[in-house]
Design an enzyme around this catalytic site. Structure first.
Site, mmCIF file in Angstrom:
data_model
loop_
_atom_site.group_PDB
_atom_site.id
_atom_site.type_symbol
_atom_site.label_atom_id
_atom_site.label_comp_id
_atom_site.label_asym_id
_atom_site.label_seq_id
_atom_site.Cartn_x
_atom_site.Cartn_y
_atom_site.Cartn_z
ATOM 1 N N GLU A 103 49.224 50.541 39.832
ATOM 2 C CA GLU A 103 48.027 51.350 40.033
ATOM 3 C C GLU A 103 46.866 50.617 39.369
ATOM 4 O O GLU A 103 47.030 50.054 38.295
ATOM 5 C CB GLU A 103 48.148 52.740 39.389
ATOM 6 C CG GLU A 103 49.163 53.643 40.041
ATOM 7 C CD GLU A 103 50.527 53.551 39.385
ATOM 8 O OE1 GLU A 103 50.624 52.973 38.276
ATOM 9 O OE2 GLU A 103 51.503 54.042 39.991
ATOM 10 N N TYR B 59 45.080 40.815 42.477
ATOM 11 C CA TYR B 59 46.338 41.245 43.106
ATOM 12 C C TYR B 59 46.373 40.882 44.595
ATOM 13 O O TYR B 59 47.414 40.493 45.119
ATOM 14 C CB TYR B 59 46.557 42.749 42.889
ATOM 15 C CG TYR B 59 46.673 43.118 41.422
ATOM 16 C CD1 TYR B 59 47.555 42.435 40.588
ATOM 17 C CD2 TYR B 59 45.887 44.117 40.860
ATOM 18 C CE1 TYR B 59 47.655 42.745 39.240
ATOM 19 C CE2 TYR B 59 45.987 44.440 39.511
ATOM 20 C CZ TYR B 59 46.863 43.750 38.706
ATOM 21 O OH TYR B 59 46.964 44.050 37.365
HETATM 22 C C1 LIG Z 1 41.573 41.551 35.737
HETATM 23 C C2 LIG Z 1 41.816 40.453 34.710
HETATM 24 C C3 LIG Z 1 43.234 40.616 34.141
HETATM 25 C C4 LIG Z 1 41.673 39.068 35.403
HETATM 26 O O1 LIG Z 1 41.961 38.066 34.450
HETATM 27 P P1 LIG Z 1 41.408 36.581 34.603
HETATM 28 O O2 LIG Z 1 42.230 35.698 33.735
HETATM 29 O O3 LIG Z 1 39.939 36.561 34.399
HETATM 30 O O4 LIG Z 1 41.706 36.271 36.156
HETATM 31 P P2 LIG Z 1 41.921 34.816 36.769
HETATM 32 O O5 LIG Z 1 40.930 33.878 36.184
HETATM 33 O O6 LIG Z 1 43.359 34.457 36.688
HETATM 34 O O7 LIG Z 1 41.512 35.077 38.307
HETATM 35 C C5 LIG Z 1 42.464 35.061 39.352
HETATM 36 C C6 LIG Z 1 41.846 35.759 40.548
HETATM 37 O O8 LIG Z 1 41.464 37.091 40.173
HETATM 38 C C7 LIG Z 1 40.224 37.443 40.823
HETATM 39 N N1 LIG Z 1 39.189 37.652 39.805
HETATM 40 C C8 LIG Z 1 39.304 37.484 38.468
HETATM 41 N N2 LIG Z 1 38.150 37.825 37.854
HETATM 42 C C9 LIG Z 1 37.295 38.190 38.819
HETATM 43 C C10 LIG Z 1 35.948 38.656 38.818
HETATM 44 N N3 LIG Z 1 35.253 38.821 37.671
HETATM 45 N N4 LIG Z 1 35.370 38.991 40.001
HETATM 46 C C11 LIG Z 1 36.054 38.859 41.161
HETATM 47 N N5 LIG Z 1 37.341 38.410 41.248
HETATM 48 C C12 LIG Z 1 37.951 38.083 40.076
HETATM 49 C C13 LIG Z 1 39.906 36.281 41.744
HETATM 50 O O9 LIG Z 1 40.556 36.536 42.981
HETATM 51 C C14 LIG Z 1 40.578 35.115 41.058
HETATM 52 O O10 LIG Z 1 40.937 34.084 41.921
HETATM 53 P P3 LIG Z 1 39.886 32.858 42.171
HETATM 54 O O11 LIG Z 1 39.654 32.253 40.828
HETATM 55 O O12 LIG Z 1 40.630 31.963 43.106
HETATM 56 O O13 LIG Z 1 38.644 33.487 42.732
HETATM 57 C C15 LIG Z 1 40.753 40.501 33.553
HETATM 58 O O14 LIG Z 1 39.469 40.609 34.117
HETATM 59 C C16 LIG Z 1 40.958 41.644 32.583
HETATM 60 O O15 LIG Z 1 41.704 41.517 31.607
HETATM 61 N N6 LIG Z 1 40.295 42.780 32.845
HETATM 62 C C17 LIG Z 1 40.405 43.963 31.970
HETATM 63 C C18 LIG Z 1 41.788 44.576 32.028
HETATM 64 C C19 LIG Z 1 42.203 44.885 33.450
HETATM 65 O O16 LIG Z 1 41.417 45.357 34.279
HETATM 66 N N7 LIG Z 1 43.499 44.667 33.728
HETATM 67 C C20 LIG Z 1 44.089 44.953 35.032
HETATM 68 C C21 LIG Z 1 44.569 46.367 35.043
HETATM 69 S S1 LIG Z 1 45.300 46.805 36.585
#
Ligand SMILES: CC(C)(COP(=O)(O)OP(=O)(O)OC[C@H]1O[C@@H](n2cnc3c(N)ncnc32)[C@H](O)[C@@H]1OP(=O)(O)O)[C@@H](O)C(=O)NCCC(=O)NCCS
Length: 172
Positions: free
Chosen positions: A118, A130
């Protein structure tokens, strides 16, 4: 497991009790209602269905920095992504992608055939992450999050592709 023998880079490994303070700090910086440390302690020590992993940034002559954590529940052939967070200072460097892919590969090796989660309806970065794995939105849970009243989007990955997951672990 170190992926960077002698150099700098990311290490993906199982969580230990010594990580809990840093895991709690990342969670607090990432969610409106973070998990208490005891919840991670429970997952690590009592929940035999939980896979708890972290990502560490390592550089020569510096102590490693814990930059991300994930907990996945593996129930029969289903993996439920329970929590995933990256330290705000280390986002958009591919860390969540590599950590999630690593743990889903471990789930596949342990018998998982599908995954679900979720996610908050307005959490577009996470939904984009995802979707990159092939998860699809299959439903909505109205008012699922009690802290803000937000809806949850239910996303599922109906088929594990180990080749694709291996590419994602490598940052592809
Ligand atoms: C969501 C989260 C885990 C992503 O972590 P991250 O290490 O920055 O993500 P990555 O660098 O591995 O990105 C992988 C993909 O995610 C997506 N993504 C990550 N950050 C993004 C942003 N700010 N905007 C849009 N897409 C994004 C993209 O598809 C990206 O692929 P790309 O680099 O080829 O475009 C991070 O923003 C976070 O910790 N957020 C707060 C907690 C949270 O929301 N957890 C998920 C709960 S379901």
């Amino acid at each position: 497991m170190s992926e960077t023998p002698g150099g700098s880079g990311l290490v993906l490994r199982e969580m230990t009790l010594a990580d809990l303070d840093q895991v709690e700090a990342i969670d607090q910086a990432s969610f409106p209602t973070p998990w208490p440390k005891q919840a991670f302690h429970y997952e690590l020590t009592r929940n035999q269905n939980a896979l708890c992993w972290v990502a560490e940034w390592v550089e020569p002559n510096h102590p490693p920095v814990l930059v991300a954590a994930i907990v996945v529940w593996l129930i029969l052939d289903e993996a439920h992504i329970s929590t995933l967070a990256v330290h705000p200072g280390y986002r958009q460097r591919g860390i969540a992608q590599r950590l999630l892919a690593k743990v889903l590969l471990a789930c596949a090796q342990a018998g998982a055939a599908q995954a679900y989660l979720e996610v908050r309806a307005n959490n577009h970065p996470a939904q984009s992450l995802y979707r990159k794995f092939g998860f699809e939105a299959v439903g909505m849970r109205k008012g699922y999050y009690q802290d803000t009243g937000e809806d949850a989007v239910l996303m599922t990955l109906s088929h594990f592709d180990p080749v694709k997951l291996a590419e994602l672990v490598e940052g592809g």
